[in-house]
Every structure is written in C-alpha cells, then in structure tokens.
Design a protein around this motif. Structure first.
Motif, PDB file in Angstrom:
ATOM      1  N   LYS A 169       0.844  -1.200   0.000  1.00 25.15           N
ATOM      2  CA  LYS A 169       0.000   0.000   0.000  1.00 25.15           C
ATOM      3  C   LYS A 169       0.877   1.248   0.000  1.00 25.15           C
ATOM      4  O   LYS A 169       2.043   1.207   0.391  1.00 25.15           O
ATOM      5  CB  LYS A 169      -0.874   0.013   1.259  1.00 25.15           C
ATOM      6  N   LYS A 170       0.277   2.343  -0.405  1.00 32.83           N
ATOM      7  CA  LYS A 170       0.983   3.621  -0.406  1.00 32.83           C
ATOM      8  C   LYS A 170       1.542   3.902   0.992  1.00 32.83           C
ATOM      9  O   LYS A 170       0.824   3.771   1.992  1.00 32.83           O
ATOM     10  CB  LYS A 170       0.030   4.737  -0.827  1.00 32.83           C
ATOM     11  N   GLY A 171       2.809   4.266   1.049  1.00 33.98           N
ATOM     12  CA  GLY A 171       3.441   4.580   2.322  1.00 33.98           C
ATOM     13  C   GLY A 171       4.232   3.430   2.918  1.00 33.98           C
ATOM     14  O   GLY A 171       4.966   3.620   3.898  1.00 33.98           O
ATOM     15  N   ASP A 172       4.071   2.230   2.348  1.00 33.34           N
ATOM     16  CA  ASP A 172       4.826   1.089   2.865  1.00 33.34           C
ATOM     17  C   ASP A 172       6.326   1.309   2.685  1.00 33.34           C
ATOM     18  O   ASP A 172       6.774   1.876   1.682  1.00 33.34           O
ATOM     19  CB  ASP A 172       4.421  -0.203   2.138  1.00 33.34           C
ATOM     20  N   ASN A 173       7.083   0.832   3.658  1.00 32.67           N
ATOM     21  CA  ASN A 173       8.538   0.947   3.628  1.00 32.67           C
ATOM     22  C   ASN A 173       9.108  -0.332   3.004  1.00 32.67           C
ATOM     23  O   ASN A 173       9.130  -1.390   3.643  1.00 32.67           O
ATOM     24  CB  ASN A 173       9.054   1.160   5.057  1.00 32.67           C
ATOM     25  N   LEU A 174       9.557  -0.221   1.750  1.00 33.10           N
ATOM     26  CA  LEU A 174       9.988  -1.429   1.032  1.00 33.10           C
ATOM     27  C   LEU A 174      11.287  -2.011   1.588  1.00 33.10           C
ATOM     28  O   LEU A 174      11.527  -3.209   1.481  1.00 33.10           O
ATOM     29  CB  LEU A 174      10.124  -1.149  -0.469  1.00 33.10           C
ATOM     30  N   SER A 210       3.888   1.352  -3.632  1.00 29.41           N
ATOM     31  CA  SER A 210       4.350   1.883  -2.343  1.00 29.41           C
ATOM     32  C   SER A 210       4.396   3.408  -2.328  1.00 29.41           C
ATOM     33  O   SER A 210       4.399   4.015  -1.254  1.00 29.41           O
ATOM     34  CB  SER A 210       5.729   1.313  -1.996  1.00 29.41           C
ATOM     35  N   ILE A 211       4.478   4.032  -3.499  1.00 28.79           N
ATOM     36  CA  ILE A 211       4.541   5.500  -3.521  1.00 28.79           C
ATOM     37  C   ILE A 211       3.285   6.118  -4.128  1.00 28.79           C
ATOM     38  O   ILE A 211       3.265   7.315  -4.449  1.00 28.79           O
ATOM     39  CB  ILE A 211       5.796   6.009  -4.260  1.00 28.79           C
ATOM     40  N   GLY A 212       2.273   5.289  -4.344  1.00 27.15           N
ATOM     41  CA  GLY A 212       1.008   5.841  -4.834  1.00 27.15           C
ATOM     42  C   GLY A 212       0.965   6.144  -6.315  1.00 27.15           C
ATOM     43  O   GLY A 212       0.120   6.935  -6.760  1.00 27.15           O
ATOM     44  N   CYS A 213       1.861   5.549  -7.100  1.00 23.34           N
ATOM     45  CA  CYS A 213       1.796   5.727  -8.558  1.00 23.34           C
ATOM     46  C   CYS A 213       0.830   4.701  -9.157  1.00 23.34           C
ATOM     47  O   CYS A 213       1.214   3.860  -9.991  1.00 23.34           O
ATOM     48  CB  CYS A 213       3.177   5.591  -9.186  1.00 23.34           C
ATOM     49  N   THR A 214      -0.411   4.760  -8.703  1.00 24.11           N
ATOM     50  CA  THR A 214      -1.462   3.898  -9.255  1.00 24.11           C
ATOM     51  C   THR A 214      -2.716   4.749  -9.395  1.00 24.11           C
ATOM     52  O   THR A 214      -2.858   5.788  -8.741  1.00 24.11           O
ATOM     53  CB  THR A 214      -1.788   2.707  -8.326  1.00 24.11           C
ATOM     54  N   ILE A 215      -3.600   4.275 -10.247  1.00 23.12           N
ATOM     55  CA  ILE A 215      -4.866   5.000 -10.402  1.00 23.12           C
ATOM     56  C   ILE A 215      -5.956   3.997 -10.788  1.00 23.12           C
ATOM     57  O   ILE A 215      -5.696   3.058 -11.556  1.00 23.12           O
ATOM     58  CB  ILE A 215      -4.734   6.138 -11.448  1.00 23.12           C
ATOM     59  N   GLY A 216      -7.120   4.174 -10.216  1.00 25.78           N
ATOM     60  CA  GLY A 216      -8.235   3.286 -10.539  1.00 25.78           C
ATOM     61  C   GLY A 216      -8.847   3.643 -11.884  1.00 25.78           C
ATOM     62  O   GLY A 216      -8.880   4.821 -12.257  1.00 25.78           O
ATOM     63  N   LYS A 271      16.692   6.213  -4.962  1.00 29.96           N
ATOM     64  CA  LYS A 271      17.515   6.850  -3.938  1.00 29.96           C
ATOM     65  C   LYS A 271      16.769   6.908  -2.593  1.00 29.96           C
ATOM     66  O   LYS A 271      17.357   6.674  -1.534  1.00 29.96           O
ATOM     67  CB  LYS A 271      17.867   8.267  -4.407  1.00 29.96           C
ATOM     68  N   LYS A 272      15.479   7.178  -2.689  1.00 34.19           N
ATOM     69  CA  LYS A 272      14.648   7.238  -1.484  1.00 34.19           C
ATOM     70  C   LYS A 272      14.599   5.844  -0.811  1.00 34.19           C
ATOM     71  O   LYS A 272      14.721   5.729   0.418  1.00 34.19           O
ATOM     72  CB  LYS A 272      13.231   7.675  -1.901  1.00 34.19           C
ATOM     73  N   ILE A 273      14.446   4.821  -1.620  1.00 30.58           N
ATOM     74  CA  ILE A 273      14.402   3.458  -1.068  1.00 30.58           C
ATOM     75  C   ILE A 273      15.769   3.080  -0.498  1.00 30.58           C
ATOM     76  O   ILE A 273      15.862   2.453   0.557  1.00 30.58           O
ATOM     77  CB  ILE A 273      13.949   2.450  -2.147  1.00 30.58           C
ATOM     78  N   ARG A 274      16.829   3.526  -1.181  1.00 26.92           N
ATOM     79  CA  ARG A 274      18.174   3.251  -0.667  1.00 26.92           C
ATOM     80  C   ARG A 274      18.361   3.899   0.714  1.00 26.92           C
ATOM     81  O   ARG A 274      18.976   3.317   1.608  1.00 26.92           O
ATOM     82  CB  ARG A 274      19.223   3.769  -1.655  1.00 26.92           C
ATOM     83  N   ARG A 275      17.816   5.089   0.856  1.00 30.12           N
ATOM     84  CA  ARG A 275      17.894   5.758   2.173  1.00 30.12           C
ATOM     85  C   ARG A 275      17.120   4.976   3.229  1.00 30.12           C
ATOM     86  O   ARG A 275      17.535   4.911   4.384  1.00 30.12           O
ATOM     87  CB  ARG A 275      17.363   7.195   2.081  1.00 30.12           C
ATOM     88  N   GLN A 276      15.983   4.380   2.812  1.00 29.48           N
ATOM     89  CA  GLN A 276      15.232   3.528   3.764  1.00 29.48           C
ATOM     90  C   GLN A 276      16.117   2.386   4.254  1.00 29.48           C
ATOM     91  O   GLN A 276      16.110   2.036   5.430  1.00 29.48           O
ATOM     92  CB  GLN A 276      13.977   2.943   3.091  1.00 29.48           C
TER      93      GLN A 276
END
Lengths: 267, 267
Positions: free
Chosen positions: A33-38, A69-75, A155-160
């Motif tokens: 889901k959006k916001g999940d920490n991969l 995980s970052i909300g790049c989806t659309i119904g 890069k954001k995921i790498r920081r996670q």
C-alpha cells in the motif's frame, strides 16, 4: 567519486577463489500500500527465510511493487478519457482509461504497432504502453505507472535501507519488449548507489589486447538476472536480493544510460 | 514436446521454500584450441573448485571460447581485403582485414555509425560488426567470428555434456550494443536443451488478473546474468554455470526469437 563495495565477491572458504553470485526472490504475501517501507518489507521477508541483507548486496524491486508503495497507481473509475484516448482505444484494443494514462505518462508517442503504443516516458524510457501495468496491481481495477523520476525513487528506497542500517545498491526494474528480439527482458528503470555502467575500455584482455568498446550495462544485467527469481506473476515475489556482485558506487542513475536519439546506433 | 528439468529450484533445507539461483564463473587458464571439448573443460575447471555440474543446470559459454573451440577464427595475415573493405576501413577506423571478415560474416549491412558497422549476421542476429571479436582471441593477431548456426553448435556442446553423463541446457552468449540504451548487455546467440521463451500469457497474477503479453526471453536473461561472473576480460572466465533455475526443455533455439523485420515493434 567511486568506491568499491566489497560484497562477498570471492568465496574464500574451501580454498576457492571462484566468483559466485547468489540471487534470492523477495517473497511478500501482503498487499503493498501507499506509504509502505519497502526496505523494511524486504529485510523482514528475507529474514523469515533466514537470509540477511548485508552491506554491498544489491536489492532489485519490480516497478509495480515500487509504484504501489509510492502511490503511482490509479483506478480505472478515476480516469476520464480524452477524445484522443477514446479514438485510439479501439485501434489498440485497450480500455480508453488505460490509453488515457499511457498518453499522460508519455513525453511522445514513438509508434503505434498492433495493440502496443510505443512511447517515450516522462523519464525518457522508450517502451510499450509507457510502462503502464494492470497485472499485479489489484486484479484489474487499477493501473500502476512509472514514477516520473525513478532514479530519485530508488535513492529514497536506498535511504530507507540506510535507515535500517544496511548499505545496498537499489535497482527498480520493469520488463520490456525489445527491437530485433522476441520476448521481454527485465531492465533497470531507476537505480541508486550503483554505477549503471562498468567501463572496461582501456583494460587489457587475457592476451594483453586493449579493449576499445567494452562498457557493460550492469544494472540491466542485474535486472535481467533478478527476473530469474521474480519471473512468474502469481508468487508474490516483489524483487530480488543479489549477493556476491562487486560494483562501484555512483548516483548517476539509469537516466545516464538512456541513449539520446541522435546518438542511437540502430535507429 | 516439453518437460520440466528439476534443477534445485527450491531449497527445501532449513524449511525454506525460497527460490535461489547460484551462478559460478568457469575459469580456464589454458588457451582454447580448435577441437577442444568444452564440456570436459567446463566439468574439470569447476571440479577443481569443488563445483559439480548436475542435471538441470545451465551452462553458458562466451562466443569467443566457443568460436575458438570449433575453429571459427582467422588470422589477420590470412585475410585479403576486398576493395569495398579497404574503402570502408578508413571510414570506420578499423583494419581492412577486420572489415573484410565483418562483411563476409554478414547477410546485410543495416547501418554505418561511427566506427560501428551494424549488420545482420548469417544466423540472423542484428549487431555491431557481425559479432567479430579481436579481444580474448590471441592478443590481436586473429579474429573470432560467430558460427554460421550457433544453435547447432550449442546442440553439439550439449551432446558433449551428455557424453560426460550430465543433462544441461547450453547457451552461447555474446555482448551487444542495444537501441535506446547505452552499454552492452550479454545475450544468447545460440542455445540447446532450453526453451528460449517462458510464455506466461494466459496465466493469472496474484490477484487473478490474466496476463496478456508476458513472454519472458529467459535465454537472454540467463546470458545477461552470466556476464555478472564472466564480466571482465583478463580473468580467463569462459562462461558460467547456473544452478537453481527451472526451465523447459526445447530445441527451438535462439533462431526462433529473432524478430522478423516486418514484425518489429520498434523499427
């Protein structure tokens, strides 16, 4: 700035000097889901199987997992197709809502072939249907699309991962059709912490001959390798962990290996 | 006819059901000569490192190693360049002898770009310089070229393995430039005993959505993965052994995935 991440490039045990690479699928049974920490999901999922993510490893993640995980989806229901999308939909035998998103996520339409719309995405990748996916999203109700800047997302995921205490290279992948050859191959759409190219120009071969052209697109080879474990669709494998590949640190990203049209050898 | 080779797809030890793939470089210190048995060399070289080649494994071999073993090499001194080769040599900044072999091994010249001659080889592969290589042959005195029928050569090598008592898939690889992207990636030029494509069309994803397009070019992904261990040039690594990838048996060969020009999506 380049430094070499050690990894476990050579197995020294049992007197071996042989290079060995190991690839594990990251199996996640939940629905991302959006916001999940991969990074956390990766570390926990592999941990359950007794696999530890370590310094110098590479983590590949499929674009659909990342996009969710970052909300790049659309119904489908959220999309109002333009007249152009409606007109094209019939020709390419796709729902007008899907065509609308394919067009919105593209910088230019390169070609129309059969049911494929070949586009250049906002991030500069030439591929079918702007990388818009309906599979593995939520059963056909929504579409996942590429982030506008996949290198920044990597890069954001790498920081996670760094926040979890581990220094890894991160590659976001998607599988694409190719010119000249049938069948799709997984490639990198974004990366962080790893040099996309290994440049061997100027190095010598076994016989002392100086290599003139050898520049290996290692992020694409790692992406391709990862699909050997993520492969099928129904297993909930969101990516792979690759151990034993020695790579150079870099933040140049996949963007740096997208060939400018003018420099394209083949087109 | 399809049957599934078991391999060691799933690690059952330690309660794991995780798919794991392992890739080992085949290091050979000798100089491969015409008539050498690559199956025996592979088995012996890996044996020295304590690695056993087993039923269901995949062996990838670089085209230069294969070409040397079957005599697909020629010395610069043996080549008399045609007037066309001499005229082109200046433009592409290559020795006329090399240009002559590039032209002889091609079915058609597709494009001339910088120092590259893009051709379609006799076996139908579109690539730079017909796959003619000077590196890793003998230090610059000779060139290695693709066999006319790489699938048939892969089959011959596969038979060598069967004669040694082991049933493996064989892939012959070369690294190529690509449209759209910089850097070379290793691909399959010939294969035997393994289906080049894994067709997932009609299968369902995790959410029950039916896949419409997914056909994975697994031989190219395996070839790409293998370059992660063969990579550099000076280490005498002639190919790779891949364990843990479950594949279908087939003798359709790489020829079956070369896209006919008319069906090319991108050109």
């Amino acid at each position: 700035m380049r430094h070499t991440v050690s990894g476990e490039d050579y197995r020294e045990d049992a007197g071996r000097t042989l290079r060995e690479i190991r690839i594990f699928g990251i199996k996640y049974d939940g629905n991302i889901k959006k916001g999940d920490n991969l990074a956390r999901i990766t570390i926990e999922s592999l941990g359950k199987e007794g696999i530890k993510v370590e310094e110098g490893d590479i983590v590949t993640l499929t674009h659909v997992a990342v996009s969710k995980s970052i909300g790049c989806t659309i119904g489908f229901k959220q999309v109002k197709p333009s007249p152009l999308a409606v007109a094209l939909a019939d020709r390419v035998r796709k729902p007008p809502e899907e065509v609308e998103i394919i067009l919105r996520k593209s910088r230019e339409v390169v070609r129309l072939v059969g049911s494929r719309i070949i586009t250049r995405t906002k991030s500069g990748i030439v591929c079918a249907n702007s990388g818009v996916d309906v599979s593995n999203v939520d059963g056909g109700l929504s579409m996942a699309f590429h982030p506008r800047n996949p290198d920044r997302v990597a890069k954001k995921i790498r920081r996670q991962f760094l926040n979890e205490g581990v220094n890894v290279g991160v590659i976001i992948t998607d599988s694409f059709d190719r010119p000249f050859r049938m069948g799709q191959v997984n490639m990198a759409i974004g990366c962080s912490g790893i040099a996309p190219i290994r440049d061997l120009r100027g190095s010598r071969d076994l016989y002392g001959y100086v290599l003139r052209f050898k520049r290996i697109a290692v992020v694409d080879e790692l992406a391709a390798a990862s699909e050997l474990v993520t492969g099928s669709s129904s297993e909930g494998i969101i990516g792979s962990l690759i151990k034993g590949y020695k790579y150079d640190f870099s933040e140049t990203g996949v963007k740096s290996i997208l060939r400018p049209r003018k420099k394209d050898l083949f087109l």
